[in-house]
Design a protein around this motif. Structure first.
Motif, PDB file in Angstrom:
ATOM      1  N   UNK A 103       0.846  -1.196   0.000  1.00  0.00           N
ATOM      2  CA  UNK A 103       0.000   0.000   0.000  1.00  0.00           C
ATOM      3  C   UNK A 103       0.879   1.242   0.000  1.00  0.00           C
ATOM      4  N   UNK A 104       0.616   2.134  -0.934  1.00  0.00           N
ATOM      5  CA  UNK A 104       1.348   3.393  -1.054  1.00  0.00           C
ATOM      6  C   UNK A 104       0.357   4.529  -0.834  1.00  0.00           C
ATOM      7  N   UNK A 105       0.562   5.376   0.173  1.00  0.00           N
ATOM      8  CA  UNK A 105      -0.397   6.456   0.436  1.00  0.00           C
ATOM      9  C   UNK A 105      -0.334   7.556  -0.619  1.00  0.00           C
ATOM     10  N   UNK A 107       0.737  10.475  -0.584  1.00  0.00           N
ATOM     11  CA  UNK A 107       1.975  11.250  -0.639  1.00  0.00           C
ATOM     12  C   UNK A 107       3.047  10.599  -1.508  1.00  0.00           C
ATOM     13  N   UNK A 108       2.920   9.311  -1.781  1.00  0.00           N
ATOM     14  CA  UNK A 108       3.826   8.565  -2.668  1.00  0.00           C
ATOM     15  C   UNK A 108       5.283   8.587  -2.172  1.00  0.00           C
ATOM     16  N   UNK A 109       5.487   8.739  -0.865  1.00  0.00           N
ATOM     17  CA  UNK A 109       6.844   8.825  -0.348  1.00  0.00           C
ATOM     18  C   UNK A 109       7.176   7.700   0.631  1.00  0.00           C
ATOM     19  N   UNK A 110       6.255   6.757   0.836  1.00  0.00           N
ATOM     20  CA  UNK A 110       6.489   5.631   1.727  1.00  0.00           C
ATOM     21  C   UNK A 110       5.533   4.511   1.338  1.00  0.00           C
ATOM     22  N   UNK A 111       5.659   3.364   2.011  1.00  0.00           N
ATOM     23  CA  UNK A 111       4.815   2.221   1.667  1.00  0.00           C
ATOM     24  C   UNK A 111       4.601   1.356   2.895  1.00  0.00           C
TER      25      UNK A 111
END
Length: 379
Positions: A103-105, A107-111
């Motif tokens: 799952x990637x939120x 913000x596309x900067x973490x998972x």
């Protein structure tokens, strides 16, 4: 720790993938989607990697005549379904031996990475394409039921479609944005192409299947199991090559040092994935063009991928800001389901429904602060 060795086996890309290759379910995809800045540097490299990746209609979109979206609009939140199968032979319907979601939120900067138990006891919906009427049973069977094609060999891509639908119903995820199947042969090649990987082993673990040199242990002539010397992975920091990595994440029995059985194996898989992603970004790989090319080709050859209109490289560029230290590994607690004394499968425990609600509402960070036991740790 065990010494490096060879097991002497040769396997084709999709035949005879062993049940213990579940870790390979996701690394090829993780490597693919988390490496935009290092693996897509030139047009020639892009074409070389993209051409190596297997493609299939994993969600039934092509059969339904779905229109592919523009290639520039990958935006979060994203959910990617990652499945490993054990086809054994072309005539046997495959089981989903490993089922994970990345799952990637927005913000596309973490998972966030979590596993679903293959024995999760669920309602698998009807699937007319395979003449399947629906059944309440273990989650991994959805792949098998959906793969059946009258008069033909099973179709793993069709099985993936039913599995995806089942996982959506279990998790509340409305739609997967991408999916992948990764095979054992390609995974082992990735590990060896990188020159192995460094990782921390959390406890002493003994191999059920392999000797210290990587060859198979002898079958027990007096009963089940194996006899003879065992490969041993001791607590602490180690450098693992391909066969050692696969063997380590295969182990799930308390007698071999994994007291929490399949849940421990899931944790070891996630720990190893994170270590592998870190190794893929190391200077030893990204500054060595020969090694980098080998890793890229091995990763591509291990994948069957569907981005629902987007390519592997589209995802690599869209997720280029994610790094190993921004991947949160998740443990979903569960326990056994019995009918009298008969084991039926696994069920999620209290709090998992709240986790899925937080995922849907983009509130996972707040949820994990309140439920720290859901976080799987590297050490």
């Amino acid at each position: 720790m065990a010494k490096a060795g060879k097991n002497g086996r040769k396997r084709s890309t999709w035949r005879g993938i062993p049940r213990w290759a579940r870790i390979c379910t996701i690394f090829g995809t993780v490597l693919m989607v988390l490496s935009g800045t290092t693996l897509v540097g030139t047009a020639a490299l892009k074409a070389r990697y993209e051409g190596a990746v297997g493609k299939a209609d994993l969600f039934g979109d092509e059969a339904a005549g779905a229109t592919a979206p523009p290639k520039s609009d990958i935006k979060g939140p994203l959910n990617i379904l990652l499945v490993g199968i054990d086809p054994r032979n072309p005539k046997t319907p495959p089981l989903a031996d490993s089922i994970m979601v990345l799952h990637v939120p927005a913000t596309m900067d973490r998972a966030y990475l979590f596993s679903l138990p293959r024995d999760l006891y669920v309602d698998i919906p009807a699937f007319p394409k395979a003449n399947f009427q629906g059944q309440t049973t273990k989650l991994n069977a959805a792949m098998s039921f959906g793969s059946r094609v009258p008069g033909q060999n099973p179709d793993a891509a069709r099985g993936f479609e039913l599995l995806a639908t089942t996982v959506q119903e279990v998790t509340g995820i409305k739609r997967f944005d991408a999916g992948a199947i990764v095979n054992f042969t390609g995974f082992q090649k990735i590990v060896d192409a990188m020159g192995g990987v460094d990782m921390y082993i959390e406890r002493d673990v003994r191999s059920e299947h392999l000797k210290p040199d990587g060859t198979h242990r002898q079958g027990n002539p007096h009963g089940e199991g194996y006899i003879g010397p065992q490969a041993v992975y001791t607590k602490g920091d180690h450098h693992l090559n391909g066969w050692q990595a696969l063997d380590y994440v295969r182990q799930r029995y308390p007698k071999n040092g994994v007291p929490d059985a399949d849940y421990g194996r899931q944790r070891h898989q996630q720990q190893f994935i994170k270590a592998m992603v870190g190794q893929a970004f190391s200077a030893d790989v990204v500054t060595n063009p020969i090694k980098l090319d080998r890793v890229i080709r091995a990763g591509g050859q291990s994948l069957i991928f569907n981005g629902r209109g987007h390519s592997v490289l589209d995802y690599a560029l869209a997720l280029k800001d994610i790094r190993p230290n921004t991947i949160q590994m998740i443990k979903l607690p569960g326990g056994p389901v019995f009918n009298g004394k008969t084991y039926k499968g696994e069920k999620f425990q209290a709090g998992v429904d709240d986790f899925f609600t937080a995922l849907h509402d983009e509130q996972l960070d707040a949820f994990l602060l309140e439920h720290p036991s859901f976080q799987n740790k590297t050490k």
